[in-house]
Design a protein around this motif. Structure first.
Motif, PDB file in Angstrom:
ATOM      1  N   TYR A   8      32.331 -23.271  -6.814  1.00 37.50           N
ATOM      2  CA  TYR A   8      32.378 -23.819  -5.465  1.00 37.50           C
ATOM      3  C   TYR A   8      32.733 -25.291  -5.515  1.00 37.50           C
ATOM      4  O   TYR A   8      33.504 -25.789  -4.716  1.00 37.50           O
ATOM      5  CB  TYR A   8      31.037 -23.645  -4.748  1.00 37.50           C
ATOM      6  CG  TYR A   8      30.792 -22.250  -4.240  1.00 37.50           C
ATOM      7  CD1 TYR A   8      29.536 -21.678  -4.334  1.00 37.50           C
ATOM      8  CD2 TYR A   8      31.812 -21.518  -3.649  1.00 37.50           C
ATOM      9  CE1 TYR A   8      29.306 -20.400  -3.866  1.00 37.50           C
ATOM     10  CE2 TYR A   8      31.588 -20.238  -3.182  1.00 37.50           C
ATOM     11  CZ  TYR A   8      30.324 -19.693  -3.291  1.00 37.50           C
ATOM     12  OH  TYR A   8      30.082 -18.437  -2.829  1.00 37.50           O
ATOM     13  N   ILE A  11      36.396 -25.650  -6.083  1.00 37.15           N
ATOM     14  CA  ILE A  11      37.165 -25.357  -4.871  1.00 37.15           C
ATOM     15  C   ILE A  11      37.091 -26.542  -3.909  1.00 37.15           C
ATOM     16  O   ILE A  11      38.103 -26.967  -3.343  1.00 37.15           O
ATOM     17  CB  ILE A  11      36.633 -24.094  -4.173  1.00 37.15           C
ATOM     18  CG1 ILE A  11      36.812 -22.872  -5.051  1.00 37.15           C
ATOM     19  CG2 ILE A  11      37.356 -23.870  -2.844  1.00 37.15           C
ATOM     20  CD1 ILE A  11      36.227 -21.619  -4.461  1.00 37.15           C
ATOM     21  N   LEU A  15      40.273 -28.710  -2.589  1.00 37.16           N
ATOM     22  CA  LEU A  15      40.597 -28.831  -1.177  1.00 37.16           C
ATOM     23  C   LEU A  15      40.673 -30.284  -0.759  1.00 37.16           C
ATOM     24  O   LEU A  15      41.567 -30.687  -0.014  1.00 37.16           O
ATOM     25  CB  LEU A  15      39.555 -28.109  -0.321  1.00 37.16           C
ATOM     26  CG  LEU A  15      39.685 -26.592  -0.288  1.00 37.16           C
ATOM     27  CD1 LEU A  15      38.562 -26.009   0.536  1.00 37.16           C
ATOM     28  CD2 LEU A  15      41.013 -26.184   0.290  1.00 37.16           C
ATOM     29  N   SER A  72      40.573 -22.631   2.504  1.00 37.56           N
ATOM     30  CA  SER A  72      39.770 -22.292   1.338  1.00 37.56           C
ATOM     31  C   SER A  72      39.940 -20.836   0.933  1.00 37.56           C
ATOM     32  O   SER A  72      39.627 -20.471  -0.188  1.00 37.56           O
ATOM     33  CB  SER A  72      38.294 -22.555   1.612  1.00 37.56           C
ATOM     34  OG  SER A  72      37.831 -21.640   2.578  1.00 37.56           O
ATOM     35  N   VAL A  90      31.622 -26.865  -0.705  1.00 39.05           N
ATOM     36  CA  VAL A  90      33.024 -26.753  -0.317  1.00 39.05           C
ATOM     37  C   VAL A  90      33.267 -27.437   1.025  1.00 39.05           C
ATOM     38  O   VAL A  90      34.181 -28.234   1.168  1.00 39.05           O
ATOM     39  CB  VAL A  90      33.465 -25.273  -0.242  1.00 39.05           C
ATOM     40  CG1 VAL A  90      34.970 -25.181  -0.152  1.00 39.05           C
ATOM     41  CG2 VAL A  90      32.993 -24.512  -1.463  1.00 39.05           C
ATOM     42  N   SER A  94      35.143 -30.977   1.129  1.00 34.62           N
ATOM     43  CA  SER A  94      36.557 -30.988   1.488  1.00 34.62           C
ATOM     44  C   SER A  94      36.836 -31.847   2.717  1.00 34.62           C
ATOM     45  O   SER A  94      37.955 -32.301   2.909  1.00 34.62           O
ATOM     46  CB  SER A  94      37.079 -29.567   1.704  1.00 34.62           C
ATOM     47  OG  SER A  94      36.414 -28.966   2.795  1.00 34.62           O
TER      48      SER A  94
END
Lengths: 207, 136
Positions: A8, A11, A15, A72, A90, A94
């Motif tokens: 996570y 990610i 992002l 995502s 996330v 992001s």
């Protein structure tokens, strides 16, 4: 699908990096600060200002979730615990480039639930607490005494954003600040409590 | 290899965006498109309940003799439907890009009311640059 905390985080990091239109963080802090001050001048009641900030956040959240999901490509979270992880690692990463720590609490779901339509498990009442080490909204802010006494939650827009975003993915939640370093507390904490899952309404004979 | 049409259906089953690209589809009235979208929404909901393996998403691809319909269902209940020729292989990718364009041009416009028909030049422009004429 990503299940580990490290995935996570990766990610979230990707992002954040892939967003090309980033804004100067001071400009962002200044804009938000001007907004809060204006609301205080207009309403003169800190409780009302809190509510307005939350409402604005709600409108932002209902729209922001689409951007989040589109970029995502994460699917539905399997339980409320995962919601907390994804939101912190996330979501916050992001958009704000911060990663709050997550503390979960609540009754763990029983192993065999004989429900066919509910894809997620998580007992209403379970909650998680996001602890923000840094808050870009409140970068240079010092609250005056009246704001402290009046009970202003400066960054209340974040509560609305979380509530709006989660409502769009069928979760009704209650989001509130527990503490804020601006108020002299030790840490800034937001608690998200699951009230219920919203069942999708399939219109019958819709003409 | 052609992209015929794009539909965007809101979570209540209403058609909020419809646009044709390559030739090959019958021209319908806007009312007929609305009815078709609502029907597809109902069918999609039914297919998710038909699954023999327990919980499942609804239909993702519907194929006929002359066309293929690819459906992207988002976690928020919005459906993006792309009608293409059978040979078109990029439907999923195109739909993902359409979703990104939707999240940007439509959702971020503060004057757009969610779930209402999309009247956005920005979205139209993004879709044109994405799909063009529908022919490679």
């Amino acid at each position: 699908m990503a299940t580990t905390s490290k995935q996570y985080k990766a990610i979230g990091e990707d992002l954040w990096k892939s967003r090309t239109d980033k804004i100067n963080s001071e400009l962002f802090s200044l804009t938000y600060g001007a907004l809060v001050v204006q609301l205080i001048q207009d309403y003169e009641d800190y409780a009302v200002v809190n509510k307005q900030l939350e409402k604005m956040g709600y409108n932002i959240g209902t729209r922001l979730i689409e951007d989040f999901l589109a970029r995502s490509s994460l699917g539905r979270c399997s339980d409320f615990r995962e919601v907390g992880e994804v939101a912190a690692k996330v979501g916050f990463k992001s958009f704000l480039n911060i990663t709050p720590t997550v503390t979960h609490s609540g009754v763990p779901p029983p192993s065999a639930r004989p429900t066919s339509t509910v894809q997620q498990s998580g007992v209403p009442g379970s909650s998680f607490i996001l602890t923000l080490d840094e808050n870009p909204l409140a970068e240079f802010v010092e609250l005056p005494d009246e704001a402290l006494e009046g009970g202003l939650w400066f960054s209340n827009v974040l509560c609305g954003v979380l509530r709006g975003a989660l409502e769009m993915v069928q979760m009704q939640v209650q989001v509130e600040f527990l503490s804020d370093v601006l108020r002299g507390d030790e840490s800034t904490e937001i608690r998200v409590t699951l009230l219920k899952y919203l069942e999708e309404e399939v219109p019958v004979g819709d003409d | 290899m052609a992209i015929f049409s794009l539909w965007v259906i809101n979570k209540a089953g209403g058609l909020v965006y419809q646009r044709n690209f390559a030739d090959g589809l019958a021209q319908l009235t806007s009312n007929e498109y609305l009815v078709l979208a609502g029907t597809l929404h109902g069918i999609h909901a039914i297919t998710s309940r038909l699954s023999p393996t327990g919980s499942s998403s609804g239909a993702q691809v519907i194929e006929g003799e002359t066309f293929k319909m690819t459906i992207l269902l988002t976690a928020t209940g919005t459906k993006f439907v792309l009608l293409t020729s059978l040979a078109e292989a990029t439907a999923d990718l195109v739909l993902q890009r359409v979703y990104e364009a939707y999240a940007d041009a439509v959702m971020k416009n503060p004057f757009h009311t969610p779930e209402m028909p999309v009247r956005s030049e920005g979205f139209d422009t993004r879709i044109t640059s994405l799909i063009g004429t529908g022919q490679p």
